[in-house]
Design a protein around this motif. Structure first.
Motif, PDB file in Angstrom:
ATOM      1  N   MET A   1      -5.515   1.268   8.553  1.00  0.00           N
ATOM      2  CA  MET A   1      -4.759  -0.065   8.689  1.00  0.00           C
ATOM      3  C   MET A   1      -3.213   0.343   8.598  1.00  0.00           C
ATOM      4  O   MET A   1      -2.930   1.168   8.139  1.00  0.00           O
ATOM      5  CB  MET A   1      -5.025  -0.907   7.571  1.00  0.00           C
ATOM      6  CG  MET A   1      -6.324  -1.525   7.257  1.00  0.00           C
ATOM      7  SD  MET A   1      -6.836  -2.317   6.025  1.00  0.00           S
ATOM      8  CE  MET A   1      -6.118  -3.990   6.820  1.00  0.00           C
ATOM      9  N   ALA A   2      -2.383  -0.593   9.160  1.00  0.00           N
ATOM     10  CA  ALA A   2      -1.032  -0.280   9.222  1.00  0.00           C
ATOM     11  C   ALA A   2      -0.375  -0.730   7.934  1.00  0.00           C
ATOM     12  O   ALA A   2      -0.901  -1.412   7.068  1.00  0.00           O
ATOM     13  CB  ALA A   2      -0.500  -1.234  10.300  1.00  0.00           C
ATOM     14  N   VAL A   3       0.857  -0.016   7.490  1.00  0.00           N
ATOM     15  CA  VAL A   3       1.283  -0.249   6.346  1.00  0.00           C
ATOM     16  C   VAL A   3       1.675  -1.789   5.829  1.00  0.00           C
ATOM     17  O   VAL A   3       1.602  -2.142   4.792  1.00  0.00           O
ATOM     18  CB  VAL A   3       2.365   0.660   6.210  1.00  0.00           C
ATOM     19  CG1 VAL A   3       2.196   2.180   6.126  1.00  0.00           C
ATOM     20  CG2 VAL A   3       3.618   0.498   7.043  1.00  0.00           C
ATOM     21  N   GLU A   4       1.823  -2.377   7.035  1.00  0.00           N
ATOM     22  CA  GLU A   4       2.082  -3.692   6.907  1.00  0.00           C
ATOM     23  C   GLU A   4       1.243  -4.703   6.219  1.00  0.00           C
ATOM     24  O   GLU A   4       1.519  -5.792   5.768  1.00  0.00           O
ATOM     25  CB  GLU A   4       2.479  -4.413   8.315  1.00  0.00           C
ATOM     26  CG  GLU A   4       4.054  -3.689   8.657  1.00  0.00           C
ATOM     27  CD  GLU A   4       3.930  -2.728   9.440  1.00  0.00           C
ATOM     28  OE1 GLU A   4       5.145  -1.632   9.725  1.00  0.00           O
ATOM     29  OE2 GLU A   4       2.742  -2.097   9.755  1.00  0.00           O
ATOM     30  N   GLU A   5      -0.114  -4.197   6.272  1.00  0.00           N
ATOM     31  CA  GLU A   5      -1.164  -4.987   5.767  1.00  0.00           C
ATOM     32  C   GLU A   5      -1.398  -4.670   4.086  1.00  0.00           C
ATOM     33  O   GLU A   5      -2.322  -5.243   3.664  1.00  0.00           O
ATOM     34  CB  GLU A   5      -2.751  -4.421   6.239  1.00  0.00           C
ATOM     35  CG  GLU A   5      -2.487  -4.619   7.775  1.00  0.00           C
ATOM     36  CD  GLU A   5      -2.403  -6.001   8.274  1.00  0.00           C
ATOM     37  OE1 GLU A   5      -3.184  -6.942   7.594  1.00  0.00           O
ATOM     38  OE2 GLU A   5      -1.648  -6.547   9.196  1.00  0.00           O
ATOM     39  N   LEU A   6      -0.569  -3.946   3.504  1.00  0.00           N
ATOM     40  CA  LEU A   6      -0.550  -3.711   2.101  1.00  0.00           C
ATOM     41  C   LEU A   6      -0.215  -5.057   1.340  1.00  0.00           C
ATOM     42  O   LEU A   6       0.597  -5.796   1.735  1.00  0.00           O
ATOM     43  CB  LEU A   6       0.476  -2.793   1.583  1.00  0.00           C
ATOM     44  CG  LEU A   6       0.390  -2.363   0.154  1.00  0.00           C
ATOM     45  CD1 LEU A   6      -0.937  -1.350  -0.128  1.00  0.00           C
ATOM     46  CD2 LEU A   6       1.679  -1.557  -0.282  1.00  0.00           C
ATOM     47  N   GLY A   7      -0.914  -5.264   0.454  1.00  0.00           N
ATOM     48  CA  GLY A   7      -0.921  -6.629  -0.370  1.00  0.00           C
ATOM     49  C   GLY A   7       0.190  -6.916  -1.179  1.00  0.00           C
ATOM     50  O   GLY A   7       0.226  -7.157  -2.363  1.00  0.00           O
ATOM     51  N   VAL A   8       1.382  -6.589  -0.396  1.00  0.00           N
ATOM     52  CA  VAL A   8       2.954  -7.007  -1.180  1.00  0.00           C
ATOM     53  C   VAL A   8       3.555  -7.541  -0.203  1.00  0.00           C
ATOM     54  O   VAL A   8       3.593  -6.995   1.063  1.00  0.00           O
ATOM     55  CB  VAL A   8       3.345  -5.651  -1.802  1.00  0.00           C
ATOM     56  CG1 VAL A   8       3.618  -4.340  -0.804  1.00  0.00           C
ATOM     57  CG2 VAL A   8       4.586  -5.960  -2.567  1.00  0.00           C
TER      58      VAL A   8
ATOM     59  N   THR B   1      -4.236  -4.830  -2.615  1.00  0.00           N
ATOM     60  CA  THR B   1      -5.181  -4.851  -1.411  1.00  0.00           C
ATOM     61  C   THR B   1      -4.668  -4.114  -0.348  1.00  0.00           C
ATOM     62  O   THR B   1      -3.694  -3.811   0.227  1.00  0.00           O
ATOM     63  CB  THR B   1      -5.099  -6.393  -1.077  1.00  0.00           C
ATOM     64  OG1 THR B   1      -5.271  -7.182  -2.143  1.00  0.00           O
ATOM     65  CG2 THR B   1      -5.798  -6.612   0.298  1.00  0.00           C
ATOM     66  N   ASN B   2      -5.889  -3.381   0.250  1.00  0.00           N
ATOM     67  CA  ASN B   2      -5.916  -2.603   1.421  1.00  0.00           C
ATOM     68  C   ASN B   2      -4.898  -1.076   1.262  1.00  0.00           C
ATOM     69  O   ASN B   2      -5.048  -0.409   2.363  1.00  0.00           O
ATOM     70  CB  ASN B   2      -5.073  -3.394   2.608  1.00  0.00           C
ATOM     71  CG  ASN B   2      -5.769  -4.653   3.231  1.00  0.00           C
ATOM     72  OD1 ASN B   2      -7.176  -4.581   3.065  1.00  0.00           O
ATOM     73  ND2 ASN B   2      -5.225  -5.471   3.686  1.00  0.00           N
ATOM     74  N   ALA B   3      -4.934  -0.752   0.054  1.00  0.00           N
ATOM     75  CA  ALA B   3      -4.436   0.475  -0.134  1.00  0.00           C
ATOM     76  C   ALA B   3      -4.814   1.589   0.393  1.00  0.00           C
ATOM     77  O   ALA B   3      -4.408   2.434   0.879  1.00  0.00           O
ATOM     78  CB  ALA B   3      -3.897   0.794  -1.668  1.00  0.00           C
ATOM     79  N   ALA B   4      -6.272   1.643  -0.146  1.00  0.00           N
ATOM     80  CA  ALA B   4      -7.194   2.965   0.706  1.00  0.00           C
ATOM     81  C   ALA B   4      -7.264   2.910   2.021  1.00  0.00           C
ATOM     82  O   ALA B   4      -6.856   3.929   2.653  1.00  0.00           O
ATOM     83  CB  ALA B   4      -8.527   2.682  -0.161  1.00  0.00           C
ATOM     84  N   ALA B   5      -7.426   1.804   2.635  1.00  0.00           N
ATOM     85  CA  ALA B   5      -7.353   1.855   4.235  1.00  0.00           C
ATOM     86  C   ALA B   5      -6.231   2.359   4.725  1.00  0.00           C
ATOM     87  O   ALA B   5      -6.198   2.941   5.904  1.00  0.00           O
ATOM     88  CB  ALA B   5      -7.836   0.489   4.581  1.00  0.00           C
ATOM     89  N   ILE B   6      -5.083   1.706   4.274  1.00  0.00           N
ATOM     90  CA  ILE B   6      -3.790   2.209   4.814  1.00  0.00           C
ATOM     91  C   ILE B   6      -3.503   3.799   4.339  1.00  0.00           C
ATOM     92  O   ILE B   6      -3.127   4.481   5.621  1.00  0.00           O
ATOM     93  CB  ILE B   6      -2.847   1.416   4.230  1.00  0.00           C
ATOM     94  CG1 ILE B   6      -2.791   0.011   4.534  1.00  0.00           C
ATOM     95  CG2 ILE B   6      -1.310   1.942   4.574  1.00  0.00           C
ATOM     96  CD1 ILE B   6      -2.002  -0.950   3.677  1.00  0.00           C
ATOM     97  N   SER B   7      -3.801   4.317   3.253  1.00  0.00           N
ATOM     98  CA  SER B   7      -3.518   5.701   2.932  1.00  0.00           C
ATOM     99  C   SER B   7      -4.478   6.479   3.749  1.00  0.00           C
ATOM    100  O   SER B   7      -4.040   7.547   4.222  1.00  0.00           O
ATOM    101  CB  SER B   7      -4.026   5.987   1.541  1.00  0.00           C
ATOM    102  OG  SER B   7      -3.227   5.262   0.811  1.00  0.00           O
ATOM    103  N   SER B   8      -5.806   6.024   4.225  1.00  0.00           N
ATOM    104  CA  SER B   8      -6.455   6.770   5.059  1.00  0.00           C
ATOM    105  C   SER B   8      -6.319   6.789   6.739  1.00  0.00           C
ATOM    106  O   SER B   8      -7.016   7.435   7.498  1.00  0.00           O
ATOM    107  CB  SER B   8      -7.960   6.717   4.955  1.00  0.00           C
ATOM    108  OG  SER B   8      -8.287   5.110   5.314  1.00  0.00           O
ATOM    109  N   GLY B   9      -5.394   5.890   6.988  1.00  0.00           N
ATOM    110  CA  GLY B   9      -5.098   5.747   8.332  1.00  0.00           C
ATOM    111  C   GLY B   9      -5.409   4.736   9.270  1.00  0.00           C
ATOM    112  O   GLY B   9      -5.481   4.384  10.326  1.00  0.00           O
TER     113      GLY B   9
END
Length: 552
Positions: free
Chosen positions: A161-168, A151-159
């Protein structure tokens, strides 16, 4: 230099020589340099393996090449590993709960330690995974987190969303929760890939910019640990990791990797007893193929020429088709390599993945860009007319291994002979430099390769999407991008049969557009010393695994 004079001096020298010889003969096993054909007493339980390229990085979130991944996987273990048949097996995972919708995994970790005695925790995975997708880290493999569906991997990689939003999430020290956007059927297999391996945050922070550059800046939670390494080293030494949770199952005392690029030199080392595992190429295969220590191993690597479409002329489809059809792939596989490699008339290799119909992907798909010298000339003539030229010259960059240079020289000869007026110049360099040049777009043509990270056609097809770091040719096609996006997390992702058919359509687009010029699918001709057994060879993910290797 002074001369000895007189009989007394001569007798003294002879006596000293005799004592030295006697001491060496009786105590030679104490000298690590005394290898002999069996590697010497000090190394008899260490398997010695040849690489033909250097390790580029020991950072699991930065590494991009199979050689680096192999060593990383020897010293680091992820949630899963793979068995001898390539199936995922629990590694750091003690137990796992999956939600009914297939979108949530709750992993309970084993009681495991790093080689510095620290416990392996859920935060080690959270820290590593966030690094992988962090735009500030700029990992070339950030895309694989999106492939995994996290979850949210693509949005984080593109800047966005914050890395803390990754689904882990680390629910506690031993509980790791992973949230996916959609069910991913090969998720557990992906977890055996080194990009998802854990990193101890405290150790990483203390190592700083030096992390992964020496034994002092690396720790292990896998079967082995690094004892000798530096960037671009020609020898890498590993020792058994006694802190490993399954150390009792590891029979080897260590592994020694030796970077030897010249095939003749490699075989001399093997014959002298300095190597236990060595690759063969060309005439060597015919020479040793009846030797009981010879074996052929199927590999998943696809070798191809990538044309940089930002270079004048290479944006022309007719020119690209002309080059792609102009060379004899059978001759490359059967007369130059002779190692079990096969001609590649495709972008997705054989024996990679099985579809919903239970058949190998290639069994039900077409072939493309097969050699056709007459058609190549027609495309060349059309390209010259469209470009308004009679002659063109391009430089092909090639890594400095013997097999790559031999293939490149043949390609050069074929293209120049069959397409008069087209000149190909070759420039050789270490693999790391070749990869860097291609990543930066600083090339015209590049002979390159890609090994599958997981058992699905997407491991190849995702490379040619717009903006992909592995899309060296800077090709872009909206229809293609839409297919791949839907197959990853859209409607196609929820219909396995429709997805499979769509991936075949995507491959056809890549081939019809001559985005790459496929050359061959790699096979490996390998010598393995008698008594060495239990090496696991894999065509997907990590090439060789030595955890269960023994030496008699």
């Amino acid at each position: 230099m002074k001369r000895f004079k007189g009989k007394k001096a001569l007798l003294t020298v002879l006596l000293l020589s005799f004592l030295l010889i006697a001491t060496t003969a009786c105590g030679g096993g104490d000298d690590p340099a005394d290898n002999g054909d069996n590697g010497g007493a000090e190394r008899e339980n260490v398997v010695r393996v040849q690489f033909n390229v250097e390790v580029a990085s020991m950072d699991p979130q930065i590494a991009t090449d199979g050689t680096s991944f192999e060593v990383i996987a020897a010293i680091t273990e992820g949630l899963y590993s793979i068995d001898a048949d390539g199936n995922p097996i629990e590694a750091m995972v003690d137990s796992v709960e999956k939600s009914e919708d297939g979108k949530t995994y709750t992993f309970t970790l084993k009681d495991a330690k790093w080689s510095n005695g620290e416990a392996v925790t859920a935060n080690d995975f959270v820290f590593a995974w966030r690094r992988l997708v962090d735009p500030a880290v700029a990992s070339e493999y950030a895309f694989i987190m999106e492939i995994a569906g996290v979850t949210n991997a693509a949005a984080i990689s593109s800047g966005e969303m914050a890395v803390e939003e990754l689904g882990v999430t680390a629910q506690d020290e031993k509980t790791l929760v992973v949230e996916l956007d959609i069910p991913v059927p090969y998720f557990e297999s992906l977890m055996a890939f080194p990009s998802f391996f854990p990193v101890n945050e405290a150790f990483f922070t203390a190592a700083g910019d030096s992390y992964g550059t020496s034994p002092e800046t690396l720790i292990s939670n896998g079967p082995f640990k690094i004892t000798a390494y530096e960037p671009a080293a020609t020898t890498i030494e590993l020792a058994k990791n006694e802190e490993y949770w399954d150390a009792a199952a590891v029979a080897l005392d260590g592994i020694e990797y030796q970077v030897i690029k010249d095939a003749q030199q490699s075989m001399l080392s093997y014959q002298n007893g300095d190597l236990d595992v060595a690759n063969l190429s060309g005439e060597q295969v015919e020479q040793f193929q009846n030797d009981p220590e010879f074996t052929n191993v199927a590999a998943g690597y696809l070798w191809y020429v990538s044309p940089n479409q930002t270079v004048d002329g290479l944006e022309n489809l007719n020119l690209r088709k002309a080059i792609a059809l102009s060379f004899d792939k059978d001759a490359i596989a059967n007369n130059i390599l002779k190692d079990g490699s096969i001609p590649a008339d495709f972008a997705v290799p054989k024996l990679l993945a099985t579809g919903p119909d239970g058949k190998d992907y290639r069994e039900t798909t077409d072939t493309y860009l097969s050699m056709d010298k007459a058609a190549a000339v027609e495309f060349w003539n059309a390209a010259k007319e469209e470009l308004g030229v009679e002659e063109l010259t391009y430089t092909m960059i090639v890594e400095d291994t013997e097999s790559a240079m031999n293939v490149a020289q043949f390609l050069q000869s074929e293209i120049q002979t069959n397409l008069p007026g087209l000149t190909i110049e070759l420039q050789t360099m270490p693999k790391k430099n070749r990869v860097e040049r291609m990543q930066q777009g600083d090339f015209e043509l590049g002979l390159t390769r890609w090994g599958p990270d997981y058992a699905d056609p997407m491991t190849y097809l995702d490379m040619w999407t717009t903006g992909s770091p592995n899309n060296y040719g800077f090709w872009s096609n909206d229809e293609y991008d839409a297919i791949i996006e839907s197959a990853k997390k859209g409607e196609l992702a929820l219909d396995l049969e429709a997805r499979w058919d769509a991936l075949k359509d995507a491959e056809k687009i890549v081939m019809d557009e001559a985005v790459i010029f496929p050359v061959y699918q790699k096979g490996d001709a390998v010598m393995i010393r008698t008594g060495v057994s239990g090496i696991e060879f894999h065509s997907v993910g990590v090439n060789k695994i030595f955890k269960n290797t023994t030496i008699e």
